[in-house]
Design a protein around this motif. Structure first.
Motif, PDB file in Angstrom:
ATOM      1  N   THR A  67       0.835  -1.204   0.000  1.00  0.00           N
ATOM      2  CA  THR A  67       0.000   0.000   0.000  1.00  0.00           C
ATOM      3  C   THR A  67       0.868   1.251   0.000  1.00  0.00           C
ATOM      4  OG1 THR A  67      -1.666  -1.191   1.300  1.00  0.00           O
ATOM      5  CG2 THR A  67      -1.835   1.221   1.222  1.00  0.00           C
ATOM      6  N   LEU A  68       0.507   2.229  -0.816  1.00  0.00           N
ATOM      7  CA  LEU A  68       1.234   3.492  -0.804  1.00  0.00           C
ATOM      8  C   LEU A  68       0.931   4.257   0.471  1.00  0.00           C
ATOM      9  CD1 LEU A  68       0.811   4.726  -4.498  1.00  0.00           C
ATOM     10  CD2 LEU A  68       2.964   4.172  -3.354  1.00  0.00           C
ATOM     11  N   LYS A  69       1.969   4.726   1.161  1.00  0.00           N
ATOM     12  CA  LYS A  69       1.809   5.441   2.430  1.00  0.00           C
ATOM     13  C   LYS A  69       2.577   6.765   2.379  1.00  0.00           C
ATOM     14  CE  LYS A  69       0.200   3.798   5.734  1.00  0.00           C
ATOM     15  NZ  LYS A  69       0.623   2.724   6.653  1.00  0.00           N
ATOM     16  N   TRP A  70       1.979   7.780   2.996  1.00  0.00           N
ATOM     17  CA  TRP A  70       2.632   9.080   3.118  1.00  0.00           C
ATOM     18  C   TRP A  70       3.277   9.204   4.494  1.00  0.00           C
ATOM     19  CZ3 TRP A  70       3.064  12.629  -0.748  1.00  0.00           C
ATOM     20  CH2 TRP A  70       2.217  12.492  -1.860  1.00  0.00           C
ATOM     21  N   TYR A  71       4.447   9.795   4.478  1.00  0.00           N
ATOM     22  CA  TYR A  71       5.149  10.088   5.740  1.00  0.00           C
ATOM     23  C   TYR A  71       5.522  11.573   5.715  1.00  0.00           C
ATOM     24  CZ  TYR A  71       8.517   9.708   9.610  1.00  0.00           C
ATOM     25  OH  TYR A  71       9.196   9.845  10.804  1.00  0.00           O
ATOM     26  N   THR A  72       4.994  12.343   6.661  1.00  0.00           N
ATOM     27  CA  THR A  72       5.299  13.771   6.717  1.00  0.00           C
ATOM     28  C   THR A  72       6.518  14.007   7.595  1.00  0.00           C
ATOM     29  OG1 THR A  72       2.956  14.322   6.450  1.00  0.00           O
ATOM     30  CG2 THR A  72       4.406  16.058   7.290  1.00  0.00           C
ATOM     31  N   GLU A 104       4.584   3.384  12.438  1.00  0.00           N
ATOM     32  CA  GLU A 104       5.400   3.517  13.640  1.00  0.00           C
ATOM     33  C   GLU A 104       5.298   4.929  14.204  1.00  0.00           C
ATOM     34  OE1 GLU A 104       8.079   2.571  16.720  1.00  0.00           O
ATOM     35  OE2 GLU A 104       6.809   1.360  15.409  1.00  0.00           O
ATOM     36  N   LYS A 105       5.268   5.911  13.325  1.00  0.00           N
ATOM     37  CA  LYS A 105       5.155   7.299  13.764  1.00  0.00           C
ATOM     38  C   LYS A 105       3.812   7.533  14.447  1.00  0.00           C
ATOM     39  CE  LYS A 105       5.536  12.046  12.005  1.00  0.00           C
ATOM     40  NZ  LYS A 105       5.678  12.887  10.799  1.00  0.00           N
ATOM     41  N   THR A 106       2.740   6.938  13.890  1.00  0.00           N
ATOM     42  CA  THR A 106       1.412   7.067  14.497  1.00  0.00           C
ATOM     43  C   THR A 106       1.395   6.427  15.877  1.00  0.00           C
ATOM     44  OG1 THR A 106       0.363   7.049  12.332  1.00  0.00           O
ATOM     45  CG2 THR A 106      -1.027   6.514  14.219  1.00  0.00           C
ATOM     46  N   ARG A 107       2.051   5.260  15.994  1.00  0.00           N
ATOM     47  CA  ARG A 107       2.111   4.586  17.297  1.00  0.00           C
ATOM     48  C   ARG A 107       2.827   5.446  18.323  1.00  0.00           C
ATOM     49  NH1 ARG A 107       5.480   2.284  20.427  1.00  0.00           N
ATOM     50  NH2 ARG A 107       7.215   2.491  18.997  1.00  0.00           N
TER      51      ARG A 107
END
Length: 409
Positions: A67-72, A104-107
């Motif tokens: 799945t394509l995911k964005w990371y800011t 991981e960032k969301t966690r």
């Protein structure tokens, strides 16, 4: 020269990022949706621009499920291009190795910070399971030393290097207190791991850090110093402060045990104190000498207050002996004597007057013989006195033989 988006059915905005280029990037969308300019040097690394013109560095990658995911990464005006590109490469490398950096960032965003963990630990463990004096020490160590240094970090981000750095910094001026702080941090993180406040398998950041060497204190009130101390205590205006200090000297009780003493713990008919809970985690019966009984009998009682030594707040016990003790020891010229040294004075005086180490340990309610062993050196004087007396008896029994000259006549 401003970068230009390539033409075609699906617009691709791509250019080689430099500091000047990133600054010049403009929004050219439909006024409703964000647009993204891509860096031609690092595939997947871009600058996303909102219709209002706000710019942020971003990374687009595929997670292990495809799945394509964005990371800011963060705002362009707060992060340099060099750091942003470096972070983008780290994110892309992590995804390539099977990670999911955005997840991981969301966690982590929902993870406790150290200051939150401290509050939970104090409320759910320290204040519930520890004795008041021990709880007060934990609170002081964590709130005044750990939170200022590590409070803003997320708990999983605290490393052994972070804790070691704090330990070393504190140890430059107060090595024993630095060790106490290390112990408090260690207990807190053990509790956090046990109760799921750290991710499964997280390393313990306080383990493996060597404590500073502690030299046992050998300070106690000498007989010739006691008159000065007695005079200084007598000048203290608070009768309960005076009484608490004398009770420590009469019994060897710990400061917290004295301050938290209730009248229900006192049996004046049997000349005993019955402490239901102590630092040794067991009940302790303390015989009272005649002076101790007289002291307790002479104390005023405050209606509605169950404590022998009431504090300033209604229904509460005495909370502060450190402040009064600082004044008292200064007046007595004993500024190197700490409050705990009063308890040590009891053990020392007992030892110098022939009490055995097991007896001293029982009186002071020590958990192990090793704790009482500090008084072994002081017990040498009674041994010496006994051998002196024995030598005189030997000479008397020899009836004039020249034993001191090797037996020659």
């Amino acid at each position: 020269m401003k970068p230009r988006a390539s033409s075609g059915a699906r617009t691709t905005r791509k250019t080689r990022f430099t500091k000047a280029v990133v600054k010049s990037l403009q929004y050219d969308g439909d006024g409703k949706n964000r647009v993204t300019w891509w860096d031609s040097e690092t595939p997947g690394f871009g600058v996303r621009i909102t219709p209002k013109g706000s710019k942020s560095y971003v990374v687009l990658y595929r997670n292990p499920a495809g799945t394509l995911k964005w990371y800011t990464i963060g705002p362009v005006d707060r992060i340099t291009l060099t750091l942003a590109r470096q972070k983008a490469r780290e994110v892309l490398a992590s995804a390539e190795l099977g990670g999911d950096p955005a997840q991981e960032k969301t966690r982590k965003r929902g993870e406790l910070r150290v200051r939150d963990l401290v509050n939970l630990f104090l409320a759910d463990y320290v204040d519930v399971h520890l004795r008041p004096s021990t709880a007060s020490e934990y609170r002081r160590q964590l709130l005044t030393r750990v939170v200022p240094a590590l409070g803003s970090k997320r708990v999983s981000e605290v490393t052994r290097a972070d804790v070691a750095k704090l330990h070393q910094k504190l140890g430059k001026t107060a090595p024993i207190q630095a060790n106490r702080t290390l112990a408090a941090v260690g207990k807190m993180f053990s509790w956090a791991l046990e109760h799921g406040h750290l991710p499964e398998g997280s390393p313990h950041p306080a383990r493996g850090i060597k404590k500073f060497r502690e030299t046992k204190r050998d300070r106690w009130i000498k007989p010739e110093e006691l008159p000065r101390l007695a005079e200084a205590i007598a000048e203290e205006p608070n009768v309960f402060v005076r009484g608490a200090l004398w009770l420590i000297l009469f019994t060897g009780l710990r400061r917290g045990e004295v301050m938290g003493l209730r009248w229900s713990d006192v049996d004046l008919d049997r000349h005993e104190l019955h402490l239901p809970d102590t630092k040794a985690h067991r009940a302790h019966v303390v015989p009272l000498s005649a002076p101790a009984v007289a002291l307790l009998q002479g104390l005023p009682r405050v209606a509605g207050n169950p404590y022998v030594f009431p504090g300033m707040r209604e229904g509460d016990h005495l909370r502060d002996l450190n402040g009064p003790w600082a004044r008292i020891r200064k007046r007595a010229g004993l500024e190197d004597v700490r409050l705990h040294d009063l308890r040590r004075t009891v053990g020392s005086w007992l030892a110098t007057h022939g009490a055995s180490l097991p007896l001293i340990g029982k009186i002071l309610n020590h958990s192990t013989p090793a704790t009482t062993a500090v008084y072994a050196r002081l017990a040498e004087d009674p041994v010496r006195a006994a051998l002196e007396e024995h030598g005189r008896r030997i000479l008397a029994a020899a009836e004039g033989l020249k034993v001191l000259e090797g037996g020659k006549s």
